[in-house]
Design a protein around this motif. Structure first.
Motif, PDB file in Angstrom:
ATOM      1  N   THR A 187     -12.912  22.271 -21.504  1.00  0.00           N
ATOM      2  CA  THR A 187     -11.612  22.883 -21.804  1.00  0.00           C
ATOM      3  C   THR A 187     -10.687  21.891 -22.506  1.00  0.00           C
ATOM      4  N   ILE A 242     -11.422  22.243 -26.131  1.00  0.00           N
ATOM      5  CA  ILE A 242     -10.950  23.532 -26.652  1.00  0.00           C
ATOM      6  C   ILE A 242      -9.436  23.505 -26.858  1.00  0.00           C
ATOM      7  N   TYR A 243      -8.692  23.014 -25.852  1.00  0.00           N
ATOM      8  CA  TYR A 243      -7.229  22.936 -25.961  1.00  0.00           C
ATOM      9  C   TYR A 243      -6.818  22.057 -27.149  1.00  0.00           C
ATOM     10  N   ILE A 284     -14.507  31.742 -18.907  1.00  0.00           N
ATOM     11  CA  ILE A 284     -13.704  31.179 -19.997  1.00  0.00           C
ATOM     12  C   ILE A 284     -13.573  32.249 -21.075  1.00  0.00           C
ATOM     13  N   LEU A 319      -8.090  31.688 -23.948  1.00  0.00           N
ATOM     14  CA  LEU A 319      -7.671  30.816 -22.838  1.00  0.00           C
ATOM     15  C   LEU A 319      -6.479  31.406 -22.086  1.00  0.00           C
ATOM     16  N   TRP A 343      -7.141  33.198 -19.349  1.00  0.00           N
ATOM     17  CA  TRP A 343      -7.666  33.050 -17.994  1.00  0.00           C
ATOM     18  C   TRP A 343      -7.399  34.264 -17.108  1.00  0.00           C
ATOM     19  N   ALA A 391      -8.691  23.807 -15.422  1.00  0.00           N
ATOM     20  CA  ALA A 391      -8.861  24.652 -16.602  1.00  0.00           C
ATOM     21  C   ALA A 391      -7.865  25.810 -16.606  1.00  0.00           C
ATOM     22  N   TRP A 392      -7.807  26.591 -15.501  1.00  0.00           N
ATOM     23  CA  TRP A 392      -7.025  27.826 -15.512  1.00  0.00           C
ATOM     24  C   TRP A 392      -5.649  27.703 -14.863  1.00  0.00           C
ATOM     25  N   TYR A 400      -1.786  22.506 -21.152  1.00  0.00           N
ATOM     26  CA  TYR A 400      -3.043  21.756 -21.080  1.00  0.00           C
ATOM     27  C   TYR A 400      -2.933  20.705 -19.976  1.00  0.00           C
TER      28      TYR A 400
END
Length: 645
Positions: free
Chosen positions: A264, A267-268, A457, A461, A463, A511-512, A603
């Motif tokens: 993640t 990705i962010y 995922i 994003l 979530w 992550a979430w 993030y």
């Protein structure tokens, strides 16, 4: 109860309404008495076992009818290759054993093997160091025996863990002598290589062999030997950094949370920089079963496991035997020529070494792995570039897998493109990967979300699906807490909360945990509902006070705490960022990275650095991890972090 039953039979005879009312009053009174007596009974048990956590949890589970083990579905009839129905347990066991013992060799024959030259599939870095098997001590054997779980099912020799523990002081020295001989001679006894396999139903049709998962049981003595071998293998791997840093499976101080956080993070970062990015979630078909022993031994030699040690691993892998048990009936014993042994502690590490070369390929992106759970991540300036990266890299990945007799499952392999909005996603829904040696192509479909290591995922994003899944789990616990809080005190209830609720909230929260408030709200409501039940306050009790009253962290505060621990543990945002004095260095702070988008500001690394900058200096100077966590928790409960941020 006798009086109640008499009233019931009397009412059945005369159908008198008055008798019916008397019966109902008696029935309800008995039900109430049973409930109260049951509560009092369990309260007394909990009071007497308040310092015994194991007994405490057992009592709570029994009270909530959670103690019954799920009935394992064993096959009663199986359809064989001739489409005949087989019901005899011995014949069913033979069918299963034939399937499990040959699955690796059958799948290997179907794979297009590129080459058998060792240089093509061994690790690039050929180490000059060699692994040494240091002698085992008596104390080490006793310690290992103590760590074995009491409820572990014994292997074919029927030697239980209880027997080993009761006789540990007597048998530790002979076991030590035996294992040291194994290390010296490089030979693994046949008794340690025999497994009893029990098929457990997974899903699908119950008369199909493929719908059962094999559970392997080995001798408890073999487990003691393997734990000593694993300790030495782990020490060697860590000392010389054998494995890729992007392999998170079965390694000390690394977990699924680390793998999720690392993925993640990339990705962010890509989304915040307005890059196009995608992740391919690669599903390997029966990866542990199709490991080639010859290739594995060559890989072990390339990383310094050579000589007598390599001979020991060769002896450990070869001539392995297994038998399948169905309803007490054992199949004929068969040899297993492919795969790493199931149900052992050494096998996952051997698989990590076997697949390590995949993580070191020169790809247009990065692979993050947790054993056989692989994710390939790539980014680019355009979706066309991302698509080309996926095609090029997956072709290399599949070629490497073919050379190592592993195979990709295209039906379960998907790629997820990531973007802030739907308009930013690519138009194509499939990517075709050419496979040269097979003269064919593999089609990888796109998906809006993917399930990876226990979390979902999604492509934006947001979530929302992940949080809905977590919320569903927590809502199923509300009734349990209503029941449990009737028989336990506040401190015990909070302990149960940490064990059942916070453990679910903690998983993957890096992550979430930064999801938008409107997405998080249903989960926050459920958490507060459970805490109000524990604290025995009305449902309309002010929610801002419930966390101070219970001493539990809110979901947001838990996210802040985990983010802070992550940047401290990983040493992200080193304070020495300049060779001259700045306000941030003087105040023991980090310079925050510039996040260009709102999503980037949620993030976890950015949030963790912001939290670090507002943590009081005297807390930052605490060196002991446990003390630091306790102090940070108290600070989060007292401070209004939203206002400080």
């Amino acid at each position: 109860m006798q009086k109640r039953d008499k009233l019931y039979h009397k009412y059945r005879r005369n159908k008198n309404p008055r008798t019916h009312e008397q019966y109902k009053a008696s029935r309800n009174n008995i039900t109430k008495m049973i409930k109260e007596t049951k509560k009092e009974y369990f309260k007394n048990i909990i009071k007497s076992n308040i310092k015994n956590n194991k007994k405490l949890w057992q009592t709570i589970n029994i009270y909530n009818n959670k103690n019954q083990k799920q009935e394992k579905m064993y096959p009663t009839e199986i359809i064989n290759q001739n489409q005949d129905i087989v019901q005899d347990p011995k014949k069913i066991a033979d069918i299963f054993n034939e399937h499990y013992s040959t699955i690796g060799s059958r799948m290997a024959r179907e794979i297009c093997e590129q080459s058998t030259a060792p240089d093509n599939f061994v690790t690039d870095n050929y180490l000059v160091n060699s692994m040494v098997l240091f002698p085992v001590t008596k104390n080490e054997i006793i310690t290992i025996i103590k760590t074995l779980k009491n409820d572990t099912t014994p292997g074919k020799d029927c030697i239980t863990v209880k027997l080993l523990k009761e006789s540990a002081a007597v048998i530790a020295e002979p076991i030590m002598h035996l294992i040291n001989l194994i290390f010296i001679q490089g030979y693994c006894p046949k008794h340690f290589k025999l497994a009893v396999v029990k098929p457990i139903y997974k899903k699908g049709l119950k008369d199909q062999v493929i719908n059962y998962r094999p559970i392997s049981l080995i001798s408890n003595l073999a487990k003691v030997f393997e734990k000593t071998l694993k300790t030495r293998l782990v020490n060697y791997i860590n000392k010389f950094k054998i494995l890729s840093p992007f392999q998170y499976g079965f390694r000390p101080k690394l977990s699924t949370n680390d793998a999720i956080a690392e993925l993640t993070k990339h990705i962010y970062n890509a989304i915040d920089k307005s890059k196009k990015c995608a992740a391919v979630f690669v599903d390997l078909a029966k990866a542990f079963d199709t490991v080639c022993h010859k290739r594995l031994l060559l890989k072990l030699e390339s990383v310094g496991i050579r000589g007598t040690t390599n001979s020991l691993f060769q002896s450990y892998l070869e001539e392995r035997l297994q038998t399948v048990e169905i309803k007490g009936q054992l199949s004929n014993t068969k040899k297993v020529s492919f795969g790493v042994p199931q149900g052992t502690v050494v096998s996952p590490l051997l698989f990590d070494i076997y697949i390590d070369g995949l993580l070191r390929l020169n790809l247009e992106g990065k692979i993050f792995a947790f054993a056989d759970d692989q994710v390939f991540f790539t980014e680019g300036d355009t979706w066309h570039e991302v698509e080309n990266n996926i095609k090029t890299s997956l072709s290399k990945i599949i070629k490497w897998l073919d050379m190592n007799l592993l195979s990709i499952n295209p039906d379960k392999t998907v790629y997820v493109p990531f973007s802030n909005y739907n308009t930013g996603l690519p138009a194509h829904t499939q990517i075709e990967i050419p496979i040269a040696c097979r003269n064919t192509t593999i089609k990888i479909s796109s998906a809006k979300s993917a399930y990876y290591l226990g979390i979902t995922i999604d492509s934006h994003l947001k979530w929302d699906v992940q949080i809905q899944n977590v919320n569903r789990k927590l809502r199923s616990l509300i009734y349990l807490f209503k029941q449990t809080c009737q028989i336990v005190d506040f401190h015990t209830a909070i302990m149960v909360y940490y064990g059942l609720v916070q453990s679910i909230l903690y998983y993957g929260i890096l992550a979430w945990g930064g999801a938008y408030g409107i997405t998080m709200r249903p989960l926050e409501i459920t958490q507060k509902r459970i805490l109000k039940i524990i604290c025995k306050v009305p449902i309309r009790y002010p929610t801002e006070n419930i966390f101070k009253l219970s001493g539990a962290l809110s979901i947001k505060d838990l996210f802040y705490k985990c983010s802070l621990n992550y940047i401290i543990t990983k040493n992200i945002g080193n304070l020495q960022q300049h060779n001259y004095d700045t306000r941030f260095v003087r105040e023991n702070q980090v310079v925050l990275p510039k996040m260009l988008k709102t999503k980037g500001q949620s993030y976890f690394i950015y949030v963790g650095q912001k939290i670090f900058n507002i943590v009081p200096t005297h807390l930052k100077n605490i060196k002991q991890k446990e003390k630091f966590n306790n102090k940070i928790k108290k600070w989060l409960l007292q401070a209004n972090i939203q206002e400080l941020l």
